[in-house]
Design a protein around this motif. Structure first.
Motif, PDB file in Angstrom:
ATOM      1  N   PHE A 147       0.715  -1.174   0.195  1.00  0.00           N
ATOM      2  CA  PHE A 147       0.037   0.098   0.041  1.00  0.00           C
ATOM      3  C   PHE A 147       0.804   1.163  -0.006  1.00  0.00           C
ATOM      4  O   PHE A 147       0.345   2.472  -0.503  1.00  0.00           O
ATOM      5  CB  PHE A 147      -0.974  -0.088   1.112  1.00  0.00           C
ATOM      6  CG  PHE A 147      -2.214  -0.873   0.766  1.00  0.00           C
ATOM      7  CD1 PHE A 147      -3.220  -0.509   0.086  1.00  0.00           C
ATOM      8  CD2 PHE A 147      -2.193  -2.274   1.481  1.00  0.00           C
ATOM      9  CE1 PHE A 147      -4.294  -1.308   0.089  1.00  0.00           C
ATOM     10  CE2 PHE A 147      -3.258  -3.125   1.390  1.00  0.00           C
ATOM     11  CZ  PHE A 147      -4.385  -2.567   0.497  1.00  0.00           C
ATOM     12  N   LYS A 148       1.917   1.163   0.379  1.00  0.00           N
ATOM     13  CA  LYS A 148       2.941   2.258   0.334  1.00  0.00           C
ATOM     14  C   LYS A 148       3.096   2.713  -1.139  1.00  0.00           C
ATOM     15  O   LYS A 148       3.679   3.958  -1.524  1.00  0.00           O
ATOM     16  CB  LYS A 148       4.187   1.887   1.069  1.00  0.00           C
ATOM     17  CG  LYS A 148       4.238   2.033   2.432  1.00  0.00           C
ATOM     18  CD  LYS A 148       5.755   1.966   3.060  1.00  0.00           C
ATOM     19  CE  LYS A 148       6.330   0.693   2.803  1.00  0.00           C
ATOM     20  NZ  LYS A 148       7.720   0.458   3.543  1.00  0.00           N
TER      21      LYS A 148
ATOM     22  N   ASP B 242       0.537  12.829   6.243  1.00  0.00           N
ATOM     23  CA  ASP B 242       1.670  11.863   6.599  1.00  0.00           C
ATOM     24  C   ASP B 242       1.072  10.715   7.856  1.00  0.00           C
ATOM     25  O   ASP B 242       2.124   9.970   8.196  1.00  0.00           O
ATOM     26  CB  ASP B 242       2.878  12.447   6.990  1.00  0.00           C
ATOM     27  CG  ASP B 242       3.520  13.291   5.915  1.00  0.00           C
ATOM     28  OD1 ASP B 242       3.171  12.743   4.607  1.00  0.00           O
ATOM     29  OD2 ASP B 242       4.019  14.180   6.118  1.00  0.00           O
ATOM     30  N   GLN B 243      -0.167  10.727   8.162  1.00  0.00           N
ATOM     31  CA  GLN B 243      -0.577   9.839   9.087  1.00  0.00           C
ATOM     32  C   GLN B 243      -1.541   8.935   8.403  1.00  0.00           C
ATOM     33  O   GLN B 243      -2.343   8.778   7.758  1.00  0.00           O
ATOM     34  CB  GLN B 243      -1.326  10.377  10.089  1.00  0.00           C
ATOM     35  CG  GLN B 243      -2.599   9.390  10.825  1.00  0.00           C
ATOM     36  CD  GLN B 243      -1.714   8.851  12.103  1.00  0.00           C
ATOM     37  OE1 GLN B 243      -0.644   8.313  11.990  1.00  0.00           O
ATOM     38  NE2 GLN B 243      -2.563   9.063  13.135  1.00  0.00           N
ATOM     39  N   PRO B 244      -0.657   7.481   8.322  1.00  0.00           N
ATOM     40  CA  PRO B 244      -1.264   6.332   7.625  1.00  0.00           C
ATOM     41  C   PRO B 244      -2.757   6.009   8.136  1.00  0.00           C
ATOM     42  O   PRO B 244      -2.567   5.870   9.496  1.00  0.00           O
ATOM     43  CB  PRO B 244      -0.412   5.192   7.667  1.00  0.00           C
ATOM     44  CG  PRO B 244       1.059   5.975   7.819  1.00  0.00           C
ATOM     45  CD  PRO B 244       0.536   7.126   8.885  1.00  0.00           C
ATOM     46  N   CYS B 245      -3.759   5.941   7.288  1.00  0.00           N
ATOM     47  CA  CYS B 245      -4.906   5.607   7.719  1.00  0.00           C
ATOM     48  C   CYS B 245      -5.889   4.918   6.669  1.00  0.00           C
ATOM     49  O   CYS B 245      -5.937   5.355   5.575  1.00  0.00           O
ATOM     50  CB  CYS B 245      -5.644   6.883   8.267  1.00  0.00           C
ATOM     51  SG  CYS B 245      -7.527   6.532   8.795  1.00  0.00           S
ATOM     52  N   TYR B 246      -6.364   3.801   7.070  1.00  0.00           N
ATOM     53  CA  TYR B 246      -6.958   3.032   6.216  1.00  0.00           C
ATOM     54  C   TYR B 246      -8.540   2.576   6.294  1.00  0.00           C
ATOM     55  O   TYR B 246      -8.390   1.978   7.698  1.00  0.00           O
ATOM     56  CB  TYR B 246      -6.266   1.721   5.658  1.00  0.00           C
ATOM     57  CG  TYR B 246      -5.069   1.875   5.067  1.00  0.00           C
ATOM     58  CD1 TYR B 246      -4.976   1.950   3.747  1.00  0.00           C
ATOM     59  CD2 TYR B 246      -3.775   2.436   5.830  1.00  0.00           C
ATOM     60  CE1 TYR B 246      -3.685   2.419   2.905  1.00  0.00           C
ATOM     61  CE2 TYR B 246      -2.624   2.771   5.054  1.00  0.00           C
ATOM     62  CZ  TYR B 246      -2.644   2.660   3.787  1.00  0.00           C
ATOM     63  OH  TYR B 246      -1.550   2.952   2.966  1.00  0.00           O
TER      64      TYR B 246
ATOM     65  N   ILE C 210      -9.565   1.236   1.371  1.00  0.00           N
ATOM     66  CA  ILE C 210      -9.203   2.630   0.714  1.00  0.00           C
ATOM     67  C   ILE C 210      -8.339   3.274   1.810  1.00  0.00           C
ATOM     68  O   ILE C 210      -8.155   2.783   3.020  1.00  0.00           O
ATOM     69  CB  ILE C 210     -10.286   3.243   0.456  1.00  0.00           C
ATOM     70  CG1 ILE C 210     -11.106   3.637   1.772  1.00  0.00           C
ATOM     71  CG2 ILE C 210     -11.303   2.552  -0.320  1.00  0.00           C
ATOM     72  CD1 ILE C 210     -12.300   4.860   1.685  1.00  0.00           C
ATOM     73  N   ASP C 211      -7.476   4.076   1.244  1.00  0.00           N
ATOM     74  CA  ASP C 211      -6.507   4.764   2.123  1.00  0.00           C
ATOM     75  C   ASP C 211      -6.927   6.317   2.268  1.00  0.00           C
ATOM     76  O   ASP C 211      -7.186   7.061   1.329  1.00  0.00           O
ATOM     77  CB  ASP C 211      -5.218   4.881   1.203  1.00  0.00           C
ATOM     78  CG  ASP C 211      -3.966   5.679   1.695  1.00  0.00           C
ATOM     79  OD1 ASP C 211      -4.222   6.323   2.841  1.00  0.00           O
ATOM     80  OD2 ASP C 211      -2.744   5.568   1.210  1.00  0.00           O
ATOM     81  N   THR C 212      -7.294   6.322   3.543  1.00  0.00           N
ATOM     82  CA  THR C 212      -7.711   8.000   3.794  1.00  0.00           C
ATOM     83  C   THR C 212      -6.840   8.705   4.403  1.00  0.00           C
ATOM     84  O   THR C 212      -7.143   9.637   5.346  1.00  0.00           O
ATOM     85  CB  THR C 212      -8.981   7.824   4.638  1.00  0.00           C
ATOM     86  OG1 THR C 212      -8.701   6.864   5.912  1.00  0.00           O
ATOM     87  CG2 THR C 212     -10.189   6.987   3.956  1.00  0.00           C
ATOM     88  N   SER C 213      -5.403   8.391   4.283  1.00  0.00           N
ATOM     89  CA  SER C 213      -4.186   9.150   5.031  1.00  0.00           C
ATOM     90  C   SER C 213      -4.212  10.590   4.856  1.00  0.00           C
ATOM     91  O   SER C 213      -4.569  11.245   3.824  1.00  0.00           O
ATOM     92  CB  SER C 213      -2.974   8.472   4.618  1.00  0.00           C
ATOM     93  OG  SER C 213      -2.924   7.105   4.890  1.00  0.00           O
ATOM     94  N   LEU C 214      -3.890  11.196   6.113  1.00  0.00           N
ATOM     95  CA  LEU C 214      -3.959  12.787   5.728  1.00  0.00           C
ATOM     96  C   LEU C 214      -2.551  13.038   6.856  1.00  0.00           C
ATOM     97  O   LEU C 214      -2.241  12.648   7.779  1.00  0.00           O
ATOM     98  CB  LEU C 214      -5.234  13.245   6.514  1.00  0.00           C
ATOM     99  CG  LEU C 214      -6.266  13.323   5.814  1.00  0.00           C
ATOM    100  CD1 LEU C 214      -7.545  13.820   6.653  1.00  0.00           C
ATOM    101  CD2 LEU C 214      -6.472  14.092   4.389  1.00  0.00           C
TER     102      LEU C 214
END
Length: 224
Positions: free
Chosen positions: A147-148, A176-180, A170-174
Motif C-alpha cells: 500500500f505504500k 503523513d498519518q497512515p489511515c485505512y 481504501i487509503d484515507t491518510s492525511l
C-alpha cells in the motif's frame, strides 16, 4: 437509548470490556480501559450507515441525486457532508455516511421507490479503521499488496485478500498519518478483527473506541 443491533465484531469487543454507547441503533465500543500505544490503532466503525447498489443505470442515478460518482472503476470520492462513495468495479457502489451525514437514508428511500437498471445491494459489513505509523508493517504480515506504493491522492479502491478474508480497502491518510478503511463480509469480521488486533498489539498498538476516531459522533447512552 437501547441498542437494537450488534456489530459483527460484538463478541470480540465484549472480551475487551469497553465502555458502550449507541450509534445508529448499534451497540458501539466508545473507549477501552488502559493505555494503548498509537503505533497501530484498530477501531470498529460498523455502526456507520452504509448502502449498496449496482446496475447499468446506477452511476447516472447517483449523479442525478448529487452524489459525486468516481469517474473510473475501483476509485472513491468523499461526500460533501462527510462519508464516501466507493466504485467497486464498473457498476457497483458502496456509500457510507459519517455519523451526521444523510446520504444513505435518502438513497435507501429512493431505492425503495424503484428505478430502471438500478438494484439495491445488501451491505452487512464489518467496517474497520487502521491507522498509525506501523500500519504498513501490519499490512506486510497480512496482505500481499504494497500500500505504500499507492498514492493516497489517487483514491484507489483495492479489493484483495487479507489473512484469507476478502476485503475492500481504501487509503484515507492525511498529513503523513497512515489511515485505512477496511470492509469485509460481517460473517468473517470477528476473525479478521481478532487477527489484526493480535498483530497490532505485537507492534505496540491496540484497539481504540469510536470516540478516538470520531470525537463528535452523536452517541446515545447504552443502558446497563
Amino acid at each position: 437509548m437501547k441498542a437494537t443491533r450488534q456489530s459483527p465484531l460484538h463478541d470480540s469487543l465484549v472480551r475487551l470490556r469497553p465502555e458502550w454507547g449507541v450509534l445508529n441503533s448499534m451497540a458501539t465500543a466508545l473507549r477501552f480501559a488502559g493505555a494503548t500505544g498509537d503505533t497501530v490503532e484498530l477501531a470498529d466503525l460498523s455502526a456507520l450507515q452504509r448502502s449498496g447498489l449496482k446496475g447499468p443505470g446506477a452511476a447516472e442515478w447517483l449523479r442525478a441525486r448529487g452524489i459525486p460518482v468516481p469517474e473510473r472503476p475501483n476509485a472513491w470520492s468523499p461526500l460533501a457532508a462527510g462519508g464516501l462513495i466507493a466504485r467497486l468495479g464498473r457498476s457497483e457502489f458502496l456509500i457510507e455516511d459519517q455519523p451526521r451525514g444523510n446520504a444513505v437514508p435518502a438513497i435507501e428511500v429512493a431505492l425503495h421507490e424503484g428505478a430502471s437498471g438500478v438494484y439495491p445491494v445488501l451491505r452487512q459489513d464489518a467496517a474497520l479503521l487502521l491507522r498509525g505509523a506501523a500500519v504498513h508493517d501490519l499490512f506486510a504480515q497480512t496482505c500481499s499488496i504494497d500500500f505504500k506504493s499507492i498514492p493516497p491522492l489517487e483514491r484507489t479502491v483495492t479489493l484483495t485478500m487479507m489473512i484469507g478474508v476478502a476485503v475492500t480497502i481504501i487509503d484515507t491518510s492525511l498529513d503523513d498519518q497512515p489511515c485505512y478503511r477496511i470492509w469485509c463480509d460481517g460473517t468473517y469480521g470477528a476473525y479478521l478483527w481478532d487477527a489484526l488486533l493480535e498483530i497490532a498489539i505485537e507492534l505496540g498498538g491496540g484497539a481504540v473506541g469510536l470516540t478516538a476516531v470520531i470525537p463528535d459522533a452523536p452517541i446515545a447512552t447504552q443502558p446497563q
